[in-house]
Each structure stands twice: as structure tokens, then as C-alpha cells.
Design a protein around this motif. Structure first.
Motif, PDB file in Angstrom:
ATOM      1  N   MET A 141       0.834  -1.207   0.000  1.00  0.00           N
ATOM      2  CA  MET A 141       0.000   0.000   0.000  1.00  0.00           C
ATOM      3  C   MET A 141       0.869   1.257   0.000  1.00  0.00           C
ATOM      4  N   PHE A 142       1.913   1.255   0.814  1.00  0.00           N
ATOM      5  CA  PHE A 142       2.841   2.385   0.828  1.00  0.00           C
ATOM      6  C   PHE A 142       3.516   2.548  -0.530  1.00  0.00           C
ATOM      7  N   ASN A 143       4.022   1.444  -1.078  1.00  0.00           N
ATOM      8  CA  ASN A 143       4.724   1.504  -2.362  1.00  0.00           C
ATOM      9  C   ASN A 143       3.801   1.825  -3.532  1.00  0.00           C
ATOM     10  N   PRO A 179      -8.184  12.539  -2.121  1.00  0.00           N
ATOM     11  CA  PRO A 179      -8.907  11.611  -3.005  1.00  0.00           C
ATOM     12  C   PRO A 179      -8.172  10.288  -3.221  1.00  0.00           C
ATOM     13  N   ALA A 180      -6.843  10.358  -3.303  1.00  0.00           N
ATOM     14  CA  ALA A 180      -6.079   9.125  -3.518  1.00  0.00           C
ATOM     15  C   ALA A 180      -6.201   8.196  -2.310  1.00  0.00           C
ATOM     16  N   LYS A 186      -8.025   3.348   0.631  1.00  0.00           N
ATOM     17  CA  LYS A 186      -8.131   2.798   1.991  1.00  0.00           C
ATOM     18  C   LYS A 186      -9.170   1.689   2.147  1.00  0.00           C
ATOM     19  N   ASP A 187     -10.198   1.676   1.296  1.00  0.00           N
ATOM     20  CA  ASP A 187     -11.248   0.666   1.435  1.00  0.00           C
ATOM     21  C   ASP A 187     -11.126  -0.489   0.449  1.00  0.00           C
ATOM     22  N   LEU A 188     -10.023  -0.522  -0.307  1.00  0.00           N
ATOM     23  CA  LEU A 188      -9.832  -1.652  -1.216  1.00  0.00           C
ATOM     24  C   LEU A 188      -9.697  -2.942  -0.410  1.00  0.00           C
ATOM     25  N   ASN A 201      -7.625  -4.581   7.071  1.00  0.00           N
ATOM     26  CA  ASN A 201      -7.086  -5.245   8.266  1.00  0.00           C
ATOM     27  C   ASN A 201      -5.574  -5.483   8.199  1.00  0.00           C
ATOM     28  N   THR A 202      -4.854  -4.540   7.583  1.00  0.00           N
ATOM     29  CA  THR A 202      -3.408  -4.714   7.456  1.00  0.00           C
ATOM     30  C   THR A 202      -2.628  -4.142   8.641  1.00  0.00           C
TER      31      THR A 202
END
Length: 259
Positions: free
Chosen positions: A174-176, A228-229, A234-236, A241-242
Motif C-alpha cells: 500500500m505504501f509503495n 482523493p487518492a 483505503k477501502d480496497l 485489516n493490514t
């Protein structure tokens, strides 16, 4: 012969490009050392050692920038911790440093009070260390772009712990995949983003952003939540639960800190 020379030059150019690409992707290693202290005397001893002995010796060994950070006054652990951030180009460089310092007579003399401290007058209570590796999309540390007085700044050190290795890796992804870009767009001036390869709270990633003051820091997080990004990401399902725990430390850089 001319054709052979052209082919040789082309092969050389391709190899050079490939080598440059590999070098650009090489990821830094970091040591994040936390000194746990009990009083102002220990803090003063550490400041003297780090500023006059360790950091100059690290510079001499090719480590250009070393960060030293402390909890801001409003934090519950203010006055009880000192954070030392040391970037390395490789694990070999990290492993070699201790031996090089042992042979550095200038360092040994400058750091004598710390190095030879008596058992009943130690410069700290304990040392906690985490070994980190720069994330693939932010493989190198960076200096903060801030120019405001160091005493007013807020450096935010966060550790995101994952419930399992698989879910932790999804948070790294997610960060990358865009989370870091949001911080950059909001001018949060990051120092590093890293995966923990040895430490107390694994599996976890760690990162540090910087802000001019607490008001700006709070505004940055408000903007982050509305971005917006972030809303799209965030809800993908793949990122659900990461994070099982978020450990946030609000720090400021010591006056002698390079970062």
C-alpha cells in the motif's frame, strides 16, 4: 572491424544502463537505536557522546548524515528516550562500523566518558535497536526540507504493526503503491520509509515524516484523510485489516542532529 566496435560500444552502453538502474534501485539499511534514559545527567552524557564522538566518527567512515531525535515536551515519554538514526549503504557497512570505531583513537578519546562509564553511573538504562531496510519506492533516506528552528519542529515516527506477515506485506504494498506519494504531495518531507528486518514489534514497517510545528502536523493529517487518492485506496479489499497497531512518536531533532 567498425561494425564490431559499434556492437561493443552498444553492449557497453547497455551494461552501463543496466548497472545504473540496479544502483538506483539499491535500498539503504538503517539502524534505529533507542536509548532509554532515567535522568537529565544521562541525557547530557549521551548528547556529549553523540555530538562530539559518535557523529564525527560516523562522518569519517562515510556516513554523511546521522539523525538524533527526542520526544517533544507534550509526550508521556519526554525526557526518557533518545532516538539515533544511522543510514547504511549495505549490511556490510553496518557490520563493519563497530570494528572501525574500536580502532579510531580520536573517537575513543572523544567518547571516553561514555565508553568507559562506571557500572554505577551508566549513560542509559537500556538500548533498543531495530534494523530496517528502505522501501522499494523510497529506497534512500532524505533530509527534511524544513528550515524552521529545530526546537519547534515535529518529526513523526510511526510503526505500523501487522497481524500476520501476509497482511503486513500488503501494508508495505500500500505504501509503495501510492500512500507515500500522498505524504510527498502534502509536503510532509519524509526522512525514511522502511521495512523492519529485525526488531521488537515485527512484523512492522516504520517511517518518519517532518512538520514545521504541531499545528502544521495536525493540518497535514486532516488533509491526508481528505485526499482523493487515500479515499480511493483505503477501502480496497486487499488493504483491509493490514494494521493491528499504530505506534506514533512525536519527536524533535537535537540541535546537533544532521537530519
Amino acid at each position: 572491424m567498425r561494425l564490431l566496435k559499434k556492437l561493443s560500444f552498444s553492449l557497453f552502453a547497455i551494461c552501463l544502463m543496466m548497472s545504473s538502474s540496479l544502483m538506483a534501485q539499491k535500498r539503504d539499511f538503517y539502524e534505529l537505536r533507542t536509548y532509554h534514559i532515567e535522568n537529565a545527567e544521562q541525557e547530557a552524557m549521551l548528547d556529549d557522546y553523540l555530538s562530539k564522538a559518535f557523529i564525527p566518527a560516523a562522518h569519517k567512515q562515510g556516513i554523511a548524515k546521522v539523525g538524533v531525535f527526542k520526544p517533544i515536551d507534550s509526550q508521556p515519554d519526554a525526557g526518557t528516550k533518545v532516538y539515533l538514526f544511522i543510514p547504511f549503504k549495505s549490511m556490510d557497512e553496518y557490520l563493519a562500523l563497530e570494528g572501525k570505531l574500536a580502532k579510531d583513537q580520536v573517537y575513543q578519546a572523544a567518547g571516553s566518558a561514555y565508553i568507559n562509564a562506571a557500572f554505577d553511573n551508566p549513560p542509559y538504562k537500556r538500548i533498543e535497536t531495530a534494523i530496517l531496510k528502505g522501501m522499494s519506492e523510497h529506497p534512500k533516506y532524505a533530509e527534511s526540507a524544513l528550515t524552521t528552528p529545530k526546537k519547534d519542529r515535529v518529526y513523526e515516527l510511526r510503526s505500523y504493526e501487522g497481524p500476520t506477515e501476509r497482511l503486513y506485506k500488503q501494508k508495505v504494498k500500500m505504501f509503495n503503491s501510492g500512500e507515500m506519494d500522498i505524504f510527498s504531495r502534502l509536503n510532509c518531507s519524509p526522512i525514511f520509509y522502511a521495512e523492519t528486518i529485525a526488531g521488537a514489534n515485527m512484523p512492522n514497517l516504520m517511517y518518519m515524516t517532518t512538520h514545521e510545528n504541531m499545528e502544521v502536523r495536525n493540518e497535514h493529517w486532516k488533509q491526508f484523510g481528505a485526499d482523493p487518492a487515500w479515499a480511493a485506496m483505503k477501502d480496497l479489499p486487499e488493504y483491509k485489516n493490514t494494521v493491528s497497531r499504530n505506534d506514533t512518536r512525536l519527536l524533535y531533532p537535537a540541535e546537533y542532529s544532521d537530519l
